[in-house]
Write a protein that holds these residues in place. Structure first.
Motif, PDB file in Angstrom:
ATOM      1  N   ILE A  33      52.892  39.416  39.192  1.00 50.32           N
ATOM      2  CA  ILE A  33      53.112  38.976  40.570  1.00 50.32           C
ATOM      3  C   ILE A  33      54.048  37.771  40.696  1.00 50.32           C
ATOM      4  O   ILE A  33      54.394  37.392  41.816  1.00 50.32           O
ATOM      5  CB  ILE A  33      51.779  38.644  41.278  1.00 50.32           C
ATOM      6  CG1 ILE A  33      50.995  37.589  40.511  1.00 50.32           C
ATOM      7  CG2 ILE A  33      50.939  39.914  41.460  1.00 50.32           C
ATOM      8  CD1 ILE A  33      49.693  37.137  41.176  1.00 50.32           C
ATOM      9  N   ASP A  34      54.479  37.176  39.583  1.00 49.39           N
ATOM     10  CA  ASP A  34      55.284  35.949  39.712  1.00 49.39           C
ATOM     11  C   ASP A  34      56.729  36.119  39.275  1.00 49.39           C
ATOM     12  O   ASP A  34      57.465  35.130  39.194  1.00 49.39           O
ATOM     13  CB  ASP A  34      54.631  34.793  38.945  1.00 49.39           C
ATOM     14  CG  ASP A  34      54.798  34.891  37.429  1.00 49.39           C
ATOM     15  OD1 ASP A  34      55.238  35.963  36.931  1.00 49.39           O
ATOM     16  OD2 ASP A  34      54.481  33.898  36.728  1.00 49.39           O
ATOM     17  N   ARG A  35      57.161  37.381  39.022  1.00 46.55           N
ATOM     18  CA  ARG A  35      58.524  37.592  38.536  1.00 46.55           C
ATOM     19  C   ARG A  35      59.008  38.987  38.903  1.00 46.55           C
ATOM     20  O   ARG A  35      58.206  39.896  39.123  1.00 46.55           O
ATOM     21  CB  ARG A  35      58.583  37.404  37.016  1.00 46.55           C
ATOM     22  CG  ARG A  35      57.756  38.405  36.215  1.00 46.55           C
ATOM     23  CD  ARG A  35      57.486  37.907  34.813  1.00 46.55           C
ATOM     24  NE  ARG A  35      56.716  36.681  34.845  1.00 46.55           N
ATOM     25  CZ  ARG A  35      56.612  35.834  33.814  1.00 46.55           C
ATOM     26  NH1 ARG A  35      57.221  36.097  32.678  1.00 46.55           N
ATOM     27  NH2 ARG A  35      55.895  34.733  33.923  1.00 46.55           N
ATOM     28  N   PRO A  36      60.340  39.168  38.955  1.00 46.00           N
ATOM     29  CA  PRO A  36      60.874  40.512  39.226  1.00 46.00           C
ATOM     30  C   PRO A  36      60.617  41.441  38.054  1.00 46.00           C
ATOM     31  O   PRO A  36      60.425  41.002  36.916  1.00 46.00           O
ATOM     32  CB  PRO A  36      62.368  40.267  39.430  1.00 46.00           C
ATOM     33  CG  PRO A  36      62.655  38.982  38.722  1.00 46.00           C
ATOM     34  CD  PRO A  36      61.404  38.160  38.824  1.00 46.00           C
ATOM     35  N   VAL A  37      60.598  42.731  38.343  1.00 52.88           N
ATOM     36  CA  VAL A  37      60.227  43.713  37.324  1.00 52.88           C
ATOM     37  C   VAL A  37      61.151  43.654  36.115  1.00 52.88           C
ATOM     38  O   VAL A  37      60.710  43.884  34.977  1.00 52.88           O
ATOM     39  CB  VAL A  37      60.189  45.131  37.937  1.00 52.88           C
ATOM     40  CG1 VAL A  37      61.577  45.575  38.391  1.00 52.88           C
ATOM     41  CG2 VAL A  37      59.579  46.131  36.963  1.00 52.88           C
ATOM     42  N   GLU A  38      62.435  43.336  36.328  1.00 50.53           N
ATOM     43  CA  GLU A  38      63.368  43.306  35.194  1.00 50.53           C
ATOM     44  C   GLU A  38      63.063  42.180  34.218  1.00 50.53           C
ATOM     45  O   GLU A  38      63.551  42.182  33.078  1.00 50.53           O
ATOM     46  CB  GLU A  38      64.818  43.211  35.674  1.00 50.53           C
ATOM     47  CG  GLU A  38      65.149  41.983  36.492  1.00 50.53           C
ATOM     48  CD  GLU A  38      64.945  42.201  37.986  1.00 50.53           C
ATOM     49  OE1 GLU A  38      65.503  41.400  38.754  1.00 50.53           O
ATOM     50  OE2 GLU A  38      64.238  43.158  38.368  1.00 50.53           O
ATOM     51  N   LYS A  39      62.244  41.209  34.624  1.00 48.79           N
ATOM     52  CA  LYS A  39      61.872  40.112  33.735  1.00 48.79           C
ATOM     53  C   LYS A  39      60.441  40.247  33.217  1.00 48.79           C
ATOM     54  O   LYS A  39      59.941  39.344  32.550  1.00 48.79           O
ATOM     55  CB  LYS A  39      62.056  38.773  34.442  1.00 48.79           C
ATOM     56  CG  LYS A  39      63.523  38.445  34.723  1.00 48.79           C
ATOM     57  CD  LYS A  39      63.686  37.031  35.233  1.00 48.79           C
ATOM     58  CE  LYS A  39      65.163  36.700  35.419  1.00 48.79           C
ATOM     59  NZ  LYS A  39      65.350  35.313  35.897  1.00 48.79           N
ATOM     60  N   MET A  40      59.792  41.372  33.518  1.00 44.99           N
ATOM     61  CA  MET A  40      58.435  41.596  33.022  1.00 44.99           C
ATOM     62  C   MET A  40      58.460  42.046  31.572  1.00 44.99           C
ATOM     63  O   MET A  40      59.459  42.575  31.077  1.00 44.99           O
ATOM     64  CB  MET A  40      57.733  42.649  33.884  1.00 44.99           C
ATOM     65  CG  MET A  40      57.416  42.185  35.276  1.00 44.99           C
ATOM     66  SD  MET A  40      56.557  43.460  36.251  1.00 44.99           S
ATOM     67  CE  MET A  40      56.446  42.627  37.831  1.00 44.99           C
ATOM     68  N   GLY A  41      57.322  41.853  30.899  1.00 44.59           N
ATOM     69  CA  GLY A  41      57.193  42.260  29.507  1.00 44.59           C
ATOM     70  C   GLY A  41      56.866  43.733  29.366  1.00 44.59           C
ATOM     71  O   GLY A  41      56.682  44.464  30.351  1.00 44.59           O
ATOM     72  N   SER A  42      56.750  44.163  28.121  1.00 48.78           N
ATOM     73  CA  SER A  42      56.540  45.590  27.836  1.00 48.78           C
ATOM     74  C   SER A  42      55.176  46.090  28.284  1.00 48.78           C
ATOM     75  O   SER A  42      54.982  47.302  28.448  1.00 48.78           O
ATOM     76  CB  SER A  42      56.709  45.851  26.333  1.00 48.78           C
ATOM     77  OG  SER A  42      55.772  45.088  25.581  1.00 48.78           O
ATOM     78  N   TRP A  43      54.203  45.197  28.481  1.00 40.76           N
ATOM     79  CA  TRP A  43      52.893  45.617  28.996  1.00 40.76           C
ATOM     80  C   TRP A  43      52.853  45.583  30.518  1.00 40.76           C
ATOM     81  O   TRP A  43      52.034  46.270  31.119  1.00 40.76           O
ATOM     82  CB  TRP A  43      51.783  44.717  28.422  1.00 40.76           C
ATOM     83  CG  TRP A  43      51.324  45.153  27.068  1.00 40.76           C
ATOM     84  CD1 TRP A  43      52.010  45.892  26.159  1.00 40.76           C
ATOM     85  CD2 TRP A  43      50.057  44.868  26.464  1.00 40.76           C
ATOM     86  NE1 TRP A  43      51.265  46.079  25.024  1.00 40.76           N
ATOM     87  CE2 TRP A  43      50.059  45.462  25.177  1.00 40.76           C
ATOM     88  CE3 TRP A  43      48.946  44.155  26.873  1.00 40.76           C
ATOM     89  CZ2 TRP A  43      48.981  45.374  24.312  1.00 40.76           C
ATOM     90  CZ3 TRP A  43      47.866  44.063  26.003  1.00 40.76           C
ATOM     91  CH2 TRP A  43      47.882  44.667  24.740  1.00 40.76           C
TER      92      TRP A  43
END
Length: 247
Positions: free
Chosen positions: A68-78
């Protein structure tokens, strides 16, 4: 006072279902959830639906925050596979969950440490990748300022109880849905539970002291391992199959 503590479900709906059934079989009506609910290559939507409908006290985990605190392109593999399954209502609900809570005045709840949701508390990783129990001095330092006699944490997926010098008890109930993982912070290391069972803890205040019972609950872990494999996560599939990481 008697209740159950769950943590680190990580989208493993079948493990959550088995743990909830075991909690009911123990005659327990109150549950606290210490976070990391959906992230992983499993069934984020069903897991979040179940947790949102559960009459429980929740705190936010680091993996929940990363949804919830970042755009999807900066999310991790989980986070990316979980995010793809979730609706706005799931994410909006996560935004309402606090990072810490006090349960029935007696119990302090957090995900990792009271001050940081992504730092190990009861375990320490050495530069060679070994995972060992933290020193009592280090554990007590993180507990400064907490007046509750029972402190619950999670994050490392390792079930453990530590009695502080002043009598307070710090407990990690273990992971409902993730019996193993690898991580690079602060040094590359592996966490392995050694069995694929779902884990949780029962806490009871009796005779002026806290008692903890760690529960290991069998469930259809092979089905969840197959799902992780289909979703391209061989490491998590190995942990779900055996409790060990063999890839």
């Amino acid at each position: 006072m008697r209740f159950a503590a769950i943590a680190d479900v990580h989208g493993n709906y079948l493990a959550l279902e088995a743990v909830r059934a075991d909690i009911r079989a123990q005659g327990i009506g109150e549950i606290v959830n210490l976070g990391d609910m959906a992230s992983g290559p499993l069934d984020a939507r069903r897991t979040m639906d179940a947790l949102m409908a559960l009459d429980a006290v929740h705190v936010l985990g680091n993996h929940d925050r990363w949804l919830i605190d970042r755009p999807v392109e900066k999310m991790g593999s989980w986070e990316r596979p979980a995010y793809a399954q979730l609706d706005t209502m799931h994410l909006d609900w996560l935004r309402t969950v606090p990072s810490t809570q006090i349960f029935r005045d007696r119990v302090f709840l957090c995900h990792a440490t009271p001050a940081d949701d992504n730092v190990y508390w009861l375990e320490t990783v050495t530069p060679d990748g070994s995972v060992k129990m933290s020193s009592l001095e280090a554990i007590e330092k993180e507990a400064e300022g907490i007046s509750q006699s029972l402190i619950l944490c999670a994050h490392t997926h390792i079930a453990r109880a530590v009695r502080l010098g002043d009598g307070r008890l710090v407990v990690n109930p273990g992971s409902v849905g993730g019996p193993g993982f690898s991580y690079s912070v602060p040094f590359p290391h592996v966490i392995e539970a050694g069995t694929p069972d779902a884990r949780y803890a029962i806490l009871e205040f009796s005779d002026a002291s806290w008692r903890v019972a760690f529960r290991h609950v069998p469930y259809d872990h092979d089905a969840m391992a197959a799902l992780a494999r289909r979703n391209g996560d061989a490491e998590f599939a190995s942990a779900l199959s055996t409790g060990w990481i063999n890839v």
